[in-house]
Design a protein around this motif. Structure first.
Motif, PDB file in Angstrom:
ATOM      1  N   SER A  39       0.836  -1.192   0.000  1.00  0.00           N
ATOM      2  CA  SER A  39       0.000   0.000   0.000  1.00  0.00           C
ATOM      3  C   SER A  39       0.872   1.243   0.000  1.00  0.00           C
ATOM      4  N   ALA A  40       0.240   2.360  -0.337  1.00  0.00           N
ATOM      5  CA  ALA A  40       0.930   3.639  -0.240  1.00  0.00           C
ATOM      6  C   ALA A  40       0.746   4.261   1.141  1.00  0.00           C
ATOM      7  N   ARG A  41      -0.035   3.577   1.993  1.00  0.00           N
ATOM      8  CA  ARG A  41      -0.260   4.059   3.356  1.00  0.00           C
ATOM      9  C   ARG A  41      -0.129   2.881   4.327  1.00  0.00           C
ATOM     10  N   LYS A  42      -0.322   3.133   5.610  1.00  0.00           N
ATOM     11  CA  LYS A  42      -0.111   2.115   6.633  1.00  0.00           C
ATOM     12  C   LYS A  42      -1.059   0.935   6.458  1.00  0.00           C
ATOM     13  N   VAL A  43      -0.513  -0.284   6.580  1.00  0.00           N
ATOM     14  CA  VAL A  43      -1.322  -1.505   6.592  1.00  0.00           C
ATOM     15  C   VAL A  43      -1.550  -1.891   8.050  1.00  0.00           C
ATOM     16  N   VAL A  44      -2.800  -2.199   8.411  1.00  0.00           N
ATOM     17  CA  VAL A  44      -3.101  -2.399   9.832  1.00  0.00           C
ATOM     18  C   VAL A  44      -3.696  -3.767  10.166  1.00  0.00           C
ATOM     19  N   CYS A  45      -4.107  -4.558   9.166  1.00  0.00           N
ATOM     20  CA  CYS A  45      -4.720  -5.845   9.488  1.00  0.00           C
ATOM     21  C   CYS A  45      -4.480  -6.847   8.370  1.00  0.00           C
ATOM     22  N   CYS A  46      -4.531  -8.130   8.707  1.00  0.00           N
ATOM     23  CA  CYS A  46      -4.375  -9.193   7.717  1.00  0.00           C
ATOM     24  C   CYS A  46      -4.980 -10.470   8.270  1.00  0.00           C
ATOM     25  N   HIS A  47      -5.324 -11.398   7.358  1.00  0.00           N
ATOM     26  CA  HIS A  47      -5.897 -12.674   7.788  1.00  0.00           C
ATOM     27  C   HIS A  47      -5.816 -13.676   6.648  1.00  0.00           C
ATOM     28  N   SER A  57      -5.398  -8.211   3.285  1.00  0.00           N
ATOM     29  CA  SER A  57      -4.804  -7.129   4.073  1.00  0.00           C
ATOM     30  C   SER A  57      -5.587  -5.846   3.839  1.00  0.00           C
ATOM     31  N   GLY A  58      -5.535  -4.952   4.815  1.00  0.00           N
ATOM     32  CA  GLY A  58      -6.233  -3.676   4.691  1.00  0.00           C
ATOM     33  C   GLY A  58      -5.619  -2.636   5.596  1.00  0.00           C
ATOM     34  N   GLY A  59      -5.984  -1.377   5.381  1.00  0.00           N
ATOM     35  CA  GLY A  59      -5.415  -0.320   6.202  1.00  0.00           C
ATOM     36  C   GLY A  59      -5.916   1.056   5.850  1.00  0.00           C
ATOM     37  N   GLN A  60      -5.012   2.012   5.908  1.00  0.00           N
ATOM     38  CA  GLN A  60      -5.402   3.410   5.811  1.00  0.00           C
ATOM     39  C   GLN A  60      -5.782   3.866   4.402  1.00  0.00           C
ATOM     40  N   ASP A  61      -5.477   3.060   3.389  1.00  0.00           N
ATOM     41  CA  ASP A  61      -5.838   3.473   2.031  1.00  0.00           C
ATOM     42  C   ASP A  61      -7.279   3.099   1.670  1.00  0.00           C
ATOM     43  N   LYS A  62      -8.048   2.563   2.653  1.00  0.00           N
ATOM     44  CA  LYS A  62      -9.472   2.255   2.514  1.00  0.00           C
ATOM     45  C   LYS A  62      -9.740   1.041   1.632  1.00  0.00           C
ATOM     46  N   ARG A  63      -8.707   0.284   1.290  1.00  0.00           N
ATOM     47  CA  ARG A  63      -8.871  -0.858   0.390  1.00  0.00           C
ATOM     48  C   ARG A  63      -8.503  -2.158   1.100  1.00  0.00           C
ATOM     49  N   ILE A  64      -9.105  -3.254   0.623  1.00  0.00           N
ATOM     50  CA  ILE A  64      -8.707  -4.590   1.041  1.00  0.00           C
ATOM     51  C   ILE A  64      -8.093  -5.265  -0.173  1.00  0.00           C
ATOM     52  N   VAL A  65      -6.922  -5.834  -0.019  1.00  0.00           N
ATOM     53  CA  VAL A  65      -6.267  -6.554  -1.108  1.00  0.00           C
ATOM     54  C   VAL A  65      -6.240  -8.037  -0.762  1.00  0.00           C
ATOM     55  N   LEU A  66      -6.667  -8.868  -1.720  1.00  0.00           N
ATOM     56  CA  LEU A  66      -6.542 -10.310  -1.580  1.00  0.00           C
ATOM     57  C   LEU A  66      -5.298 -10.751  -2.334  1.00  0.00           C
ATOM     58  N   TRP A  67      -4.393 -11.441  -1.631  1.00  0.00           N
ATOM     59  CA  TRP A  67      -3.129 -11.902  -2.201  1.00  0.00           C
ATOM     60  C   TRP A  67      -3.122 -13.420  -2.284  1.00  0.00           C
ATOM     61  N   TYR A  68      -2.492 -13.954  -3.336  1.00  0.00           N
ATOM     62  CA  TYR A  68      -2.195 -15.379  -3.368  1.00  0.00           C
ATOM     63  C   TYR A  68      -1.028 -15.623  -2.416  1.00  0.00           C
ATOM     64  N   GLU A  79     -12.889  -2.137  -2.819  1.00  0.00           N
ATOM     65  CA  GLU A  79     -12.758  -0.704  -2.592  1.00  0.00           C
ATOM     66  C   GLU A  79     -14.061   0.017  -2.248  1.00  0.00           C
ATOM     67  N   GLU A  80     -14.966  -0.599  -1.512  1.00  0.00           N
ATOM     68  CA  GLU A  80     -16.248   0.040  -1.222  1.00  0.00           C
ATOM     69  C   GLU A  80     -16.259   0.846   0.077  1.00  0.00           C
ATOM     70  N   HIS A  81     -15.305   0.612   0.968  1.00  0.00           N
ATOM     71  CA  HIS A  81     -15.270   1.381   2.217  1.00  0.00           C
ATOM     72  C   HIS A  81     -14.794   2.814   1.942  1.00  0.00           C
ATOM     73  N   SER A  82     -15.251   3.741   2.775  1.00  0.00           N
ATOM     74  CA  SER A  82     -14.899   5.146   2.578  1.00  0.00           C
ATOM     75  C   SER A  82     -13.912   5.672   3.612  1.00  0.00           C
ATOM     76  N   SER A  83     -13.420   4.782   4.498  1.00  0.00           N
ATOM     77  CA  SER A  83     -12.442   5.198   5.499  1.00  0.00           C
ATOM     78  C   SER A  83     -11.528   4.016   5.825  1.00  0.00           C
ATOM     79  N   VAL A  84     -10.683   4.190   6.836  1.00  0.00           N
ATOM     80  CA  VAL A  84      -9.664   3.206   7.216  1.00  0.00           C
ATOM     81  C   VAL A  84     -10.277   1.823   7.440  1.00  0.00           C
ATOM     82  N   ILE A  85      -9.624   0.790   6.900  1.00  0.00           N
ATOM     83  CA  ILE A  85     -10.013  -0.592   7.176  1.00  0.00           C
ATOM     84  C   ILE A  85      -9.385  -0.995   8.504  1.00  0.00           C
TER      85      ILE A  85
END
Length: 271
Positions: A39-47, A57-68, A79-85
């Protein structure tokens, strides 16, 4: 709780350190196997997903990324959230994931086809900090917000089934059984009966606010802090891991891999 408290201070000791490759001590090995600038901003959670093949993973850029997991290549971005994940959790039994946000909402997604959220739950009056899936009831998730209120949500009918007081920073269902819910508020962890919402245990001893709790895979022990110990030298071990604070950690029960999400904008995989 002395044993469990001593067990989980460890991953929180992986903080504010330089990138590192390997530590070996008395046949204990912990190795960084992959890393990505997430991310270009802080990452704060993962599972991890229940099969260990995906990492969210998700964080301050308001996005959740699914990684292999095997390559740390992105599968898709939500990308539907409008604030920090604030939190992301996969269901332990079906291909779904849920996300919470400072935008005061909880969203549920189809992990196989996450082009848009299946449900958006609105009701929290403050930022939502944590959430979790019930291990046995596919329809049930819970979430907690800064106002200390816990909400149970029905995914099938899209409604709030129950509201009660007792958790502010993290909620985690007991694995497998799902009889209890661990909820942290300030410096106390409450063990709540899921059916009655009665507080069965109030775990006190921390002097500072609790940021995370973790059950063991069998649901027998609960940890609210973690340290790595060198048993031969009887001292704690500090593992260099990230250049910024580690805000999220996850373990896959299938692969044994550990994921770390950091304010340095990276996600790393360890083994």
């Amino acid at each position: 709780m002395t044993r469990s408290t001593s067990l989980v201070n460890s991953f929180q000791q992986l903080r504010c350190q330089q990138a590192y490759t390997r530590i070996t001590l008395n046949q204990f090995t912990f190795t960084e196997v992959n890393s990505v600038h997430a991310s270009a901003r802080k990452v704060v959670c993962c599972h991890f997903s229940s099969d260990g093949k995906l990492l969210a993973s998700g964080g301050q850029d308001k996005r959740i990324v699914l990684w292999y997991t095997d390559s740390l290549k992105p599968k898709t971005t939500l990308e539907e959230h409008s604030s920090v994940i604030s939190d992301v959790r996969f269901s332990p039994s079906i291909p779904r994931l849920a996300t919470s946000s400072f935008d005061k909402t909880v969203r549920v997604w189809d992990a196989d086809d996450p082009r848009f959220s299946l449900r958006t739950f609105i009701g929290h009056s403050t930022p939502v900090i944590s959430l979790d899936f019930h291990p046995n009831i596919d329809d049930l998730i819970c979430s907690c917000g800064m106002d200390g209120k816990i909400r149970y949500w029905s995914i099938n009918n899209g409604s709030c089934a129950l509201i009660f007081k007792g958790g502010m920073t993290v909620v985690r269902f007991q694995p497998h059984h799902g009889r209890y819910l661990a909820a942290a508020e300030k410096n106390i962890v409450s063990i709540l009966d899921v059916e009655t919402q009665a507080c069965r245990h109030s775990l006190q001893g921390h002097t500072k606010p609790i940021k995370s709790v973790c059950w063991d895979p069998k649901g027998e022990y609960l940890a609210s802090s973690l340290e790595l110990w060198n048993m031969s030298q009887n001292k704690t071990m500090t593992l260099s891991a990230h250049e910024g604070l580690i805000a999220g950690l996850a373990v896959s029960n299938v692969t044994g891999l550990v994921a770390s999400a950091s304010h340095d904008e990276t996600v790393k995989i360890w083994k």
